[in-house]
Design an enzyme around this catalytic site. Structure first.
Site, PDB file in Angstrom:
ATOM      1  N   CYS A 103      46.229  43.751  39.485  1.00 53.03           N
ATOM      2  CA  CYS A 103      45.773  44.019  38.119  1.00 53.03           C
ATOM      3  C   CYS A 103      44.866  45.238  38.117  1.00 53.03           C
ATOM      4  CB  CYS A 103      45.070  42.811  37.521  1.00 53.03           C
ATOM      5  SG  CYS A 103      43.803  42.096  38.568  1.00 53.03           S
ATOM      6  N   GLY A 104      45.426  46.395  38.370  1.00 54.39           N
ATOM      7  CA  GLY A 104      44.638  47.605  38.352  1.00 54.39           C
ATOM      8  C   GLY A 104      45.405  48.776  38.915  1.00 54.39           C
TER       9      GLY A 104
END
Length: 260
Positions: free
Chosen positions: A105-106
């Site tokens: 998530c990034g």
């Protein structure tokens, strides 16, 4: 993992409650003997996870691209191994050479921000999903989340038919992982991701939109609001996007590419 805890109320009352925790462990993804990424995930449906993750990463497009699955539990977590065929082998070699680390998530590990500007595959022209089908799917999903029900800490992703009937559900501590598992399970089962819609219990980040579009979905429904990048990516790809789905209302964020 379960344990008994003390619950203390605002009026000073103390009682013992029994809680079950959602499993979260490191899972190392290996393709063709090469370590590709370490994901924090729930160790269930790992074959689906390996396939769906490979699709999201552009290493695979269909179930036969991955074979010889093997999940091994080790002291530090799990190792999920698979053999990759087709054009993904060259991409695998290139990414492994350039990658230091990757987060689910990034942007960790993405060396070039131009990767975010790469166009998504255009979504197949499709018809509208009736709001009643979305409400029906929401109601049906509540009964099909055993991990979520027992822990109150797991995300779910579901494949729903055009009428809202739930066809498949996958759960995980990570919202992205749940979608990857669903994609892998659907491809393995030969399910048509484009005929109905994907329902996610998560916030609608751009990653969720990209995973849905790359997998061949045409409509995505999430229970929380989207980010600005999620909206932009959905519009560029022609993905129909509904968000803030509740039992009595849903927000149409993007009307996707329409069929004639």
């Amino acid at each position: 993992m379960t344990e008994d805890l003390l619950q203390i109320s605002a009026d000073g009352q103390v009682r013992t409650v029994h809680r079950e925790w959602v499993p979260e462990v490191p899972i190392a993804m290996e393709y063709n003997g090469l370590s590709y990424a370490v994901m924090m995930a729930t160790p269930a449906d790992l074959q689906d996870f390996a396939l769906g993750f490979a699709v999201a990463e552009g290493l695979a497009t269909r179930a036969p691209d991955l074979t010889h699955f093997s999940a091994v539990e080790v002291a530090a977590g799990w190792i999920m191994r698979a053999s990759l065929a087709g054009v993904g082998q060259e991409k695998l070699q290139e990414r492994v050479r350039n990658r230091i680390a990757e987060s689910s998530c990034g942007l960790c590990g993405i060396e070039n921000l131009e990767a975010l500007a790469r166009p998504l595959p255009p979504v197949t022209p499709h018809g509208s999903i009736a709001p009643a089908a979305i409400f029906s799917a929401l109601d049906g999903l509540r009964k099909l989340q055993p991990l979520g029900s027992s822990t109150r800490a797991a995300h779910a992703a579901a494949l729903a038919a055009p009428d809202g009937r739930i066809e498949m559900v996958r759960e995980d501590v990570g919202r992205h992982n749940a979608v990857d598992k669903l994609v892998g399970g659907a491809l393995t089962a030969g399910a048509d991701l484009g005929s109905g819609f994907i329902l996610s219990t998560a916030r609608c980040s751009y990653e969720i939109v990209e995973k849905a579009a790359r997998a061949g979905a045409t409509t995505l429904v999430t229970i929380s609001l989207p980010t600005s990048m999620a909206i932009s990516r959905a519009r560029d790809a022609g993905l129909t996007l509904y968000c803030l789905a509740r039992g009595d209302s849903v927000l149409l964020v993007n009307r996707g590419r329409r069929s004639v």
